[in-house]
Design a protein around this motif. Structure first.
Motif, PDB file in Angstrom:
ATOM      1  N   GLN A 186       0.789  -1.231   0.000  1.00 54.40           N
ATOM      2  CA  GLN A 186       0.000   0.000   0.000  1.00 54.40           C
ATOM      3  C   GLN A 186       0.819   1.278   0.000  1.00 54.40           C
ATOM      4  N   SER A 187       1.926   1.301   0.721  1.00 56.54           N
ATOM      5  CA  SER A 187       2.674   2.539   0.859  1.00 56.54           C
ATOM      6  C   SER A 187       4.154   2.249   1.087  1.00 56.54           C
ATOM      7  N   GLU A 188       4.938   2.495   0.066  1.00 53.03           N
ATOM      8  CA  GLU A 188       6.371   2.256   0.167  1.00 53.03           C
ATOM      9  C   GLU A 188       6.981   3.100   1.293  1.00 53.03           C
ATOM     10  N   ASN A 189       6.500   4.317   1.465  1.00 51.92           N
ATOM     11  CA  ASN A 189       7.017   5.177   2.536  1.00 51.92           C
ATOM     12  C   ASN A 189       6.757   4.582   3.908  1.00 51.92           C
ATOM     13  N   SER A 190       5.570   4.046   4.128  1.00 46.05           N
ATOM     14  CA  SER A 190       5.251   3.397   5.411  1.00 46.05           C
ATOM     15  C   SER A 190       6.140   2.195   5.644  1.00 46.05           C
ATOM     16  N   ALA A 191       6.342   1.417   4.603  1.00 47.34           N
ATOM     17  CA  ALA A 191       7.192   0.227   4.723  1.00 47.34           C
ATOM     18  C   ALA A 191       8.627   0.628   5.058  1.00 47.34           C
ATOM     19  N   MET A 192       9.125   1.677   4.419  1.00 43.59           N
ATOM     20  CA  MET A 192      10.487   2.123   4.710  1.00 43.59           C
ATOM     21  C   MET A 192      10.587   2.650   6.141  1.00 43.59           C
ATOM     22  N   GLN A 193       9.562   3.342   6.604  1.00 47.28           N
ATOM     23  CA  GLN A 193       9.538   3.832   7.983  1.00 47.28           C
ATOM     24  C   GLN A 193       9.598   2.654   8.964  1.00 47.28           C
ATOM     25  N   THR A 194       8.844   1.601   8.676  1.00 50.12           N
ATOM     26  CA  THR A 194       8.845   0.419   9.532  1.00 50.12           C
ATOM     27  C   THR A 194      10.218  -0.243   9.540  1.00 50.12           C
ATOM     28  N   LEU A 195      10.852  -0.342   8.393  1.00 50.73           N
ATOM     29  CA  LEU A 195      12.200  -0.927   8.330  1.00 50.73           C
ATOM     30  C   LEU A 195      13.194  -0.107   9.143  1.00 50.73           C
ATOM     31  N   MET A 196      13.034   1.206   9.114  1.00 48.58           N
ATOM     32  CA  MET A 196      13.921   2.058   9.917  1.00 48.58           C
ATOM     33  C   MET A 196      13.652   1.861  11.407  1.00 48.58           C
ATOM     34  N   GLU A 197      12.367   1.814  11.776  1.00 46.71           N
ATOM     35  CA  GLU A 197      11.997   1.646  13.187  1.00 46.71           C
ATOM     36  C   GLU A 197      12.390   0.280  13.729  1.00 46.71           C
ATOM     37  N   CYS A 198      12.227  -0.745  12.927  1.00 50.18           N
ATOM     38  CA  CYS A 198      12.482  -2.110  13.398  1.00 50.18           C
ATOM     39  C   CYS A 198      13.958  -2.500  13.342  1.00 50.18           C
ATOM     40  N   PHE A 199      14.654  -2.032  12.311  1.00 45.07           N
ATOM     41  CA  PHE A 199      16.004  -2.549  12.068  1.00 45.07           C
ATOM     42  C   PHE A 199      17.083  -1.479  11.939  1.00 45.07           C
TER      43      PHE A 199
END
Length: 98
Positions: A67-80
């Motif tokens: 749905q949202s590449e930006n959201s996914a990238m934010q999650t990758l930054m937050e998680c890893f």
């Protein structure tokens, strides 16, 4: 045929206290170098101590990639704690999985 390793296995390894196995799983899932996977796993574990929603964030990653590449990238930054080329590479791998 071997079952594909997913974030579910990564999460289980974390929950049962096997960070080395979790790092191996993350390495396979996102095609990471072992040292990068190790650092990312340690970061996830430290974040988990502060935020019990880390597993939920991780499990929503598939939907975010769709749905949202930006959201996914934010999650990758937050998680890893991924950034720069690592973040771009991880996103590329995730898009091929989803």
């Amino acid at each position: 045929m071997n079952k594909k390793i997913t974030f579910k296995e990564f999460a289980i390894f974390i929950q049962v206290g096997k960070p080395d196995d979790a790092a191996m799983a993350l390495s396979v899932i996102l095609d990471l170098d072992d040292d990068v996977a190790e650092k990312a796993t340690q970061f996830f574990i430290s974040r988990l101590k502060e935020d019990s929603n880390m597993f939920a964030k991780l499990m929503n990653l598939r939907i975010q990639v769709e749905q949202s590449e930006n959201s996914a990238m934010q999650t990758l930054m937050e998680c890893f704690d991924f950034s720069g080329p690592q973040l771009i590479e991880a996103m590329h791998v995730l898009k091929t999985i989803v």
